[in-house]
Design an enzyme around this catalytic site. Structure first.
Site, PDB file in Angstrom:
ATOM      1  N   CYS A  68      31.871 -22.270  79.936  1.00 44.23           N
ATOM      2  CA  CYS A  68      30.618 -21.527  79.738  1.00 44.23           C
ATOM      3  C   CYS A  68      30.671 -20.238  80.544  1.00 44.23           C
ATOM      4  O   CYS A  68      31.166 -20.207  81.668  1.00 44.23           O
ATOM      5  CB  CYS A  68      29.432 -22.378  80.183  1.00 44.23           C
ATOM      6  N   HIS A 282      26.198 -16.121  89.121  1.00 46.37           N
ATOM      7  CA  HIS A 282      26.317 -15.742  87.706  1.00 46.37           C
ATOM      8  C   HIS A 282      24.999 -15.286  87.111  1.00 46.37           C
ATOM      9  O   HIS A 282      24.971 -14.706  86.028  1.00 46.37           O
ATOM     10  CB  HIS A 282      26.876 -16.904  86.888  1.00 46.37           C
TER      11      HIS A 282
END
Length: 387
Positions: A68, A282
């Site tokens: 991901c 992130h």
């Protein structure tokens, strides 16, 4: 117990339970160092927003959505020429499904042609999305600025889930980790690597689909995973760096630090990530869990409609009311605070901020525009088959 490095300030809204999870990671056998980032929050099998270096493999630290990450693409469409309403309509009409040449696309990136081809091209639920965005503010020199960009966040979908279930079924105690040289360890790591490549291809296919719908180009700016394990060499020994909700970046490399659908994201360049197990935050990270969001708002029609518009005049395509409420901006931390903490820690330099224009989460399956475009694609395939 390994060293825990905290790359965040007091205003990062870090829950005590997530810091406890960091300490639990640090106490695992073979863990050499652990880094926590300002988007840190509790996860099911370990903290989200962390990096850990170990001499063993720990599949539970990276979970099921292997690979991901974020893909950022330049669509080549000048921002001044984009008609937001038209873009929203066209994105609503997209059928995010596997392309006809899925098997060929898998083979082209070195994967088996039968490796979950039907799942390619799908975004998924949760915090996954595709978002039209543009530069809001620059911090120094950058070639970016005039064009619409696309930020895609998704991963390995059902393939990653299958790999997770496979290792769970064969391991007596997954929390104890795996020796990389063992049969199971080598098997899991090979499957993991396939997931990382598969997820990057998935983001690329989604970007191409949206670019095609908007009649734009699709030039990759960067593609950075944040759920993975990387084999590195440290002091002549092989170590395994685990990233869960943390982008893997070497100095000089760039990556998005995502905000919510109603806040700015940021594009950054890594500078001192050797001090953080080569990881950075992130995104903004959740500060409120999904269940608690349903007691706040989004139950009334007027509230739901308000959640489909942003403070920047942008649009949110999300016809799943549960997802619309759970993923609203107030569930997330302030992305500017995340950026400031990363800069203060010496991990990154900001390149620019990104303003959301249209965020795609999930359109209704009965949406007339979506059905019309699906019918047009089917007619096109039928014509090609007859030729």
């Amino acid at each position: 117990m390994a060293t825990v490095k905290k790359h965040y300030s007091e205003r990062a809204w870090i829950e005590g339970s997530s810091e406890k999870q960091l300490e639990e990671v640090a106490s695992l056998a073979g863990i050499l160092s652990v880094s926590g980032f300002p988007d840190l929050h509790p996860g099911k099998n370990g903290p989200v927003g962390m990096a850990a270096t170990a001499t063993r493999l720990y599949p539970h630290l990276v979970g099921n959505d292997l690979g991901c990450g974020f893909g950022l693409y330049d669509l080549g469409i000048p921002v001044r020429k984009l008609k937001v309403e038209k873009a929203e309509e066209r994105m609503r009409g997209i059928d995010f499904s596997a392309p006809d040449d899925a098997a060929e696309r898998l083979a082209a990136v070195g994967l088996p042609s039968d490796l979950y081809p039907s799942a390619l091209g799908s975004i998924g639920g949760g915090n996954h999305f595709a978002e039209l965005t543009c530069v809001d503010e620059t911090f120094g020199d950058t070639a970016l600025g005039g064009n619409v960009m696309l930020l895609v966040h998704t991963g390995s979908r059902s393939l990653g889930t299958a790999v997770w279930e496979h290792v769970l079924g064969l391991s007596d105690d997954i929390m104890a980790g795996l020796e990389a040289s063992s049969e199971l360890g080598a098997d899991w790591f090979a499957r993991h690597d396939q997931c990382v490549v598969w997820a990057a291809l998935n983001r690329r296919l989604i970007a191409e689909t949206i670019a095609d719908a908007l009649r734009g180009d699709c030039e990759t700016i960067c593609d950075v995973p944040h759920n993975l394990v990387v084999a590195d060499t440290a002091e002549g020994e092989t170590v395994y760096r685990h990233y869960k909700g943390a982008s893997r970046l070497r100095p000089g490399e760039s990556a998005p630090v995502a905000g919510s659908r109603d806040s700015l994201s940021h594009l950054v360049r890594a500078s001192g990530t050797a001090a953080s197990d080569f990881g950075i935050a992130h995104g903004s990270g959740r500060k409120k869990d999904r269940a608690s969001m349903h007691s706040r708002n989004g139950l009334k029609r007027s509230e739901r409609e308000a959640l489909q518009r942003t403070q920047f005049g942008g649009r949110v395509i999300c016809d799943d009311n549960t997802l619309l409420v759970e993923e609203q901006a107030s569930a997330y931390k302030n992305p500017r605070h995340i950026l400031d903490d990363l800069v203060a820690a010496g991990l990154v330099e900001p390149i620019c901020s990104l303003r959301p224009i249209v965020t795609y989460k999930k359109a209704s399956e009965t949406d007339p525009a979506a059905q019309r475009r699906a019918d047009e694609r089917k007619k096109g395939r039928d014509r090609d088959a007859r030729r």
